[in-house]
Motif scaffolding. Sequence first.
Motif, PDB file in Angstrom:
ATOM      1  N   VAL B  37      36.538  44.406  40.379  1.00 15.42           N
ATOM      2  CA  VAL B  37      37.953  44.747  40.279  1.00 15.42           C
ATOM      3  C   VAL B  37      38.725  44.038  41.382  1.00 15.42           C
ATOM      4  N   GLN B  38      39.947  43.642  41.062  1.00 12.45           N
ATOM      5  CA  GLN B  38      40.832  43.024  42.052  1.00 12.45           C
ATOM      6  C   GLN B  38      42.181  43.694  41.974  1.00 12.45           C
ATOM      7  N   TYR B  39      42.478  44.526  42.967  1.00 12.96           N
ATOM      8  CA  TYR B  39      43.796  45.151  43.067  1.00 12.96           C
ATOM      9  C   TYR B  39      44.778  44.132  43.628  1.00 12.96           C
ATOM     10  N   SER B  40      46.054  44.409  43.412  1.00 16.93           N
ATOM     11  CA  SER B  40      47.081  43.475  43.835  1.00 16.93           C
ATOM     12  C   SER B  40      46.948  43.154  45.319  1.00 16.93           C
ATOM     13  N   ARG B  41      46.905  41.869  45.636  1.00 15.50           N
ATOM     14  CA  ARG B  41      46.862  41.381  47.009  1.00 15.50           C
ATOM     15  C   ARG B  41      45.583  41.795  47.760  1.00 15.50           C
ATOM     16  N   GLN B  42      44.542  42.131  47.024  1.00 19.85           N
ATOM     17  CA  GLN B  42      43.277  42.472  47.675  1.00 19.85           C
ATOM     18  C   GLN B  42      42.175  41.560  47.170  1.00 19.85           C
ATOM     19  N   ARG B  43      41.074  41.588  47.872  1.00 23.25           N
ATOM     20  CA  ARG B  43      39.966  40.741  47.475  1.00 23.25           C
ATOM     21  C   ARG B  43      39.232  41.312  46.274  1.00 23.25           C
ATOM     22  N   LEU B  44      38.559  40.441  45.579  1.00 20.85           N
ATOM     23  CA  LEU B  44      37.713  40.851  44.472  1.00 20.85           C
ATOM     24  C   LEU B  44      36.550  41.675  45.027  1.00 20.85           C
ATOM     25  N   GLN B  45      36.314  42.821  44.431  1.00 24.93           N
ATOM     26  CA  GLN B  45      35.268  43.696  44.963  1.00 24.93           C
ATOM     27  C   GLN B  45      34.448  44.294  43.826  1.00 24.93           C
ATOM     28  N   LEU B  46      33.222  44.615  44.160  1.00 27.30           N
ATOM     29  CA  LEU B  46      32.322  45.203  43.184  1.00 27.30           C
ATOM     30  C   LEU B  46      32.781  46.619  42.835  1.00 27.30           C
ATOM     31  N   LEU B  47      32.858  46.912  41.541  1.00 21.87           N
ATOM     32  CA  LEU B  47      33.188  48.265  41.102  1.00 21.87           C
ATOM     33  C   LEU B  47      31.896  49.019  40.790  1.00 21.87           C
TER      34      LEU B  47
END
Lengths: 113, 111
Positions: B37-47
């Motif tokens: 998942v990638q929230y606005s202005r954040q890094r791509l992270q494992l969900l």
Amino acid sequence: DVKVTQSSRYLVKRTGEKVFLECVQDMDHENMFWYRQDPGLGLRLIYFSYDVKMKEKGDIPEGYSVSREKKERFSLILESASTNQTSMYLCASSSSTYYQPQHFGDGTRLSIL
Amino acid sequence: AQRVTQPEKLLSVFKGAPVELKCNYSYSGSPELFWYVQYSRQRLQLLLRHISRESIKGFTADLNKGETSFHLKKPFAQEEDSAMYYCALFNYGGATNKLIFGTGTLLAVQP
């Protein structure tokens, strides 16, 4: 917690310039990756490395090269930047253990004018 | 060939509605899959990853080998779930392990 650090959040360069994007990870991971992220195209793998001085081409290596002189650092090089290389660039690292996730940096938004 | 397909570029739902983000894969071996998942202005992270069989932030995903799917589900969407979601297939290549990503689905949860 794994930390993957990309040297710049935003970068503006001119056509024909040689561009360096740097990435450092602090978890002693064997694998490191460079992707570009474009709307509608998802993440496309440019190059990856599974050990120091080792590199392999990904899906879209044309116009790019990489360097991995130290385990923690993986550099992406645009030999002669072109406007179609304007994109978001993501660096990631992972352990070589089977089925380990990749950990990503914040990304570098590169604009080539 | 190994491939991940996310058929929806955009999924818009109202707060409190159920969510299903679709992911289909093509893989010759035994698949191992992730959702990022990638929230606005954040890094791509494992969900989450299927082998863990866990629920993260209310999301679950079940691997269906018969339908070659790994859909992400949440019974009641929240506004903070709005983000870009990527499905990824683990590709074991011996010397290194790569992920094959889908093109992503933008989830927009309306108030």
